[in-house]
Design a protein around this motif. Structure first.
Motif, PDB file in Angstrom:
ATOM      1  N   LYS A  76      98.111  98.985 -58.961  1.00  0.00           N
ATOM      2  CA  LYS A  76      97.063  98.771 -57.949  1.00  0.00           C
ATOM      3  C   LYS A  76      97.005  99.953 -56.981  1.00  0.00           C
ATOM      4  CE  LYS A  76      97.082  93.744 -57.975  1.00  0.00           C
ATOM      5  NZ  LYS A  76      97.430  92.518 -57.240  1.00  0.00           N
ATOM      6  N   ALA A  77      98.154 100.443 -56.570  1.00  0.00           N
ATOM      7  CA  ALA A  77      98.197 101.593 -55.659  1.00  0.00           C
ATOM      8  C   ALA A  77      97.640 102.844 -56.349  1.00  0.00           C
ATOM      9  CB  ALA A  77      99.622 101.833 -55.168  1.00  0.00           C
ATOM     10  N   PHE A  78      97.984 103.037 -57.606  1.00  0.00           N
ATOM     11  CA  PHE A  78      97.459 104.154 -58.390  1.00  0.00           C
ATOM     12  C   PHE A  78      95.932 104.079 -58.450  1.00  0.00           C
ATOM     13  CE2 PHE A  78      95.966 105.441 -62.649  1.00  0.00           C
ATOM     14  CZ  PHE A  78      96.206 106.802 -62.566  1.00  0.00           C
ATOM     15  N   LYS A  79      95.400 102.902 -58.760  1.00  0.00           N
ATOM     16  CA  LYS A  79      93.946 102.729 -58.847  1.00  0.00           C
ATOM     17  C   LYS A  79      93.281 102.912 -57.487  1.00  0.00           C
ATOM     18  CE  LYS A  79      93.707  99.972 -62.997  1.00  0.00           C
ATOM     19  NZ  LYS A  79      93.236  98.749 -63.650  1.00  0.00           N
ATOM     20  N   ARG A  80      93.956 102.503 -56.441  1.00  0.00           N
ATOM     21  CA  ARG A  80      93.426 102.700 -55.079  1.00  0.00           C
ATOM     22  C   ARG A  80      93.288 104.198 -54.804  1.00  0.00           C
ATOM     23  NH1 ARG A  80      90.860 102.904 -50.943  1.00  0.00           N
ATOM     24  NH2 ARG A  80      91.443 101.969 -48.962  1.00  0.00           N
ATOM     25  N   GLY A  81      94.285 104.963 -55.210  1.00  0.00           N
ATOM     26  CA  GLY A  81      94.223 106.414 -55.049  1.00  0.00           C
ATOM     27  C   GLY A  81      93.103 107.030 -55.860  1.00  0.00           C
ATOM     28  N   LYS A  82      92.892 106.535 -57.060  1.00  0.00           N
ATOM     29  CA  LYS A  82      91.796 107.043 -57.895  1.00  0.00           C
ATOM     30  C   LYS A  82      90.442 106.763 -57.263  1.00  0.00           C
ATOM     31  CE  LYS A  82      91.217 107.335 -61.987  1.00  0.00           C
ATOM     32  NZ  LYS A  82      90.945 107.874 -63.247  1.00  0.00           N
ATOM     33  N   SER A  83      90.334 105.671 -56.546  1.00  0.00           N
ATOM     34  CA  SER A  83      89.041 105.310 -55.946  1.00  0.00           C
ATOM     35  C   SER A  83      88.711 106.157 -54.706  1.00  0.00           C
ATOM     36  CB  SER A  83      89.042 103.823 -55.565  1.00  0.00           C
ATOM     37  OG  SER A  83      89.841 103.594 -54.423  1.00  0.00           O
ATOM     38  N   LEU A  84      89.663 106.912 -54.205  1.00  0.00           N
ATOM     39  CA  LEU A  84      89.441 107.682 -52.981  1.00  0.00           C
ATOM     40  C   LEU A  84      88.687 108.971 -53.203  1.00  0.00           C
ATOM     41  CD1 LEU A  84      92.948 107.228 -51.340  1.00  0.00           C
ATOM     42  CD2 LEU A  84      90.836 106.024 -50.773  1.00  0.00           C
ATOM     43  N   GLN A  85      88.690 109.502 -54.408  1.00  0.00           N
ATOM     44  CA  GLN A  85      88.041 110.782 -54.693  1.00  0.00           C
ATOM     45  C   GLN A  85      86.881 110.586 -55.660  1.00  0.00           C
ATOM     46  OE1 GLN A  85      88.815 113.583 -53.148  1.00  0.00           O
ATOM     47  NE2 GLN A  85      90.311 112.413 -52.030  1.00  0.00           N
ATOM     48  N   ASN A  86      85.828 111.363 -55.478  1.00  0.00           N
ATOM     49  CA  ASN A  86      84.671 111.280 -56.383  1.00  0.00           C
ATOM     50  C   ASN A  86      84.674 112.424 -57.355  1.00  0.00           C
ATOM     51  OD1 ASN A  86      83.687 108.998 -55.132  1.00  0.00           O
ATOM     52  ND2 ASN A  86      82.644 110.198 -53.571  1.00  0.00           N
TER      53      ASN A  86
END
Length: 86
Positions: A76-86
């Motif tokens: 979940k933390a990994f995916k949260r990080g992925k969602s921060l950048q476009n």
């Protein structure tokens, strides 16, 4: 490429690199209750920014390395990080 945890780093060095500021520690504390997940947030952001490895491969690596009881929150933390950048 330089990723900076803007929760902790206030003075950004002057270098010839594309700089990404990510408040990983703050997000880890507010979203997951512990600072320790900041590393997975940064890993997710790095994965998204560089596209050097697929999300599926990174998730498999996390599942292979992280203790079973904390796999879900790390992903979940990994995916949260992925969602921060476009």
């Amino acid at each position: 490429i330089l990723l900076i945890d803007s929760s902790n780093v206030k003075k950004i060095p002057k270098i010839n690199a594309k700089i990404f500021k990510i408040s990983a520690t703050e997000i880890a504390e507010t979203s997951f209750g512990q600072k320790v997940y900041a590393n997975m947030i940064m890993l997710g952001a790095l994965t998204k920014i560089t596209n050097i490895i697929s999300e599926e491969s990174m998730e498999k690596a996390i599942r292979d390395i992280v203790p079973e009881k904390s796999i879900a929150v790390n992903i979940k933390a990994f995916k949260r990080g992925k969602s921060l950048q476009n």
